[in-house]
Write a protein that holds these residues in place. Structure first.
Motif, PDB file in Angstrom:
ATOM      1  N   VAL A  61       0.852  -1.196   0.000  1.00 51.35           N
ATOM      2  CA  VAL A  61       0.000   0.000   0.000  1.00 51.35           C
ATOM      3  C   VAL A  61       0.889   1.248   0.000  1.00 51.35           C
ATOM      4  N   MET A  65       1.175   4.097  -3.014  1.00 50.93           N
ATOM      5  CA  MET A  65       0.923   5.516  -2.775  1.00 50.93           C
ATOM      6  C   MET A  65       2.116   6.374  -3.186  1.00 50.93           C
ATOM      7  N   THR A 113      -4.341  -1.284  -3.778  1.00 54.04           N
ATOM      8  CA  THR A 113      -4.365   0.173  -3.676  1.00 54.04           C
ATOM      9  C   THR A 113      -4.640   0.807  -5.031  1.00 54.04           C
ATOM     10  N   TRP A 120      -6.289   4.401   0.187  1.00 55.02           N
ATOM     11  CA  TRP A 120      -5.575   3.543   1.130  1.00 55.02           C
ATOM     12  C   TRP A 120      -6.301   3.439   2.470  1.00 55.02           C
ATOM     13  N   VAL A 123      -8.492   0.560   1.832  1.00 55.42           N
ATOM     14  CA  VAL A 123      -7.754  -0.662   1.501  1.00 55.42           C
ATOM     15  C   VAL A 123      -7.114  -1.273   2.748  1.00 55.42           C
TER      16      VAL A 123
END
Length: 160
Positions: A61, A65, A113, A120, A123
């Motif tokens: 994740v 990002m 993600t 997030w 998620v």
């Protein structure tokens, strides 16, 4: 009863329950199933396998990002692909650390993600609760297998 059948039964029951829990809590059912799958595929069993799958999912994740947010500062499309390649390099290199060595878990978290358009905050709990359900599925299946074998050996449950 074989181990496979016992785990299949508890997985079926808990999968239905997970669907209800996910909807009730506003989580992503599919991401939870990814967390569950990550646990089942983890290189270790039990709590250690759960922790490894969750840690690598969450690192995925993070890396996703980095790509998503980093891409917002890049104006050239080709450079976003370079960024993706560089981040992917780090996703794999982190496997030098034993707790981050489960590379498929990292990619599961990353893909979840991206599939959730970078959400997030949704998620992460979905992966975590899904991983816990995966642990419960396998643990309860092993318990069921053990109990059925005890009954069979004691003569209470006869198979023909």
């Amino acid at each position: 009863m074989s181990t496979l059948v016992a785990i299949s039964i508890t997985t079926a029951i808990l999968s239905g329950l997970w669907g209800w829990v996910a909807v009730s809590l506003g989580l992503l059912a599919w991401a939870g199933f990814l967390g569950c799958t990550s646990f089942f595929g983890a290189p270790k069993d039990g709590i250690k396998g759960l922790l490894i799958s969750l840690i690598t999912n969450l690192s995925g994740v993070f890396w996703a990002m980095m790509i998503i947010k980093g891409g917002e500062f890049i104006s050239t499309e080709i450079l976003t692909y370079v960024l993706t390649g560089v981040v992917t390099l780090f996703m794999c290199i982190q496997a030098k650390q034993s707790w981050l060595a489960y590379i498929p878990g990292t990619f599961i978290g990353s893909c979840a993600t991206f599939a959730a358009n970078g959400d997030w905050q949704l998620v992460v709990p979905s992966l975590i609760v899904g991983g816990l359900f995966g642990y419960a599925m396998k643990t309860s299946g092993m318990w069921l297998h053990s109990k059925c074998n005890q009954l069979s050996e004691s003569g209470v449950m006869q198979t023909k």
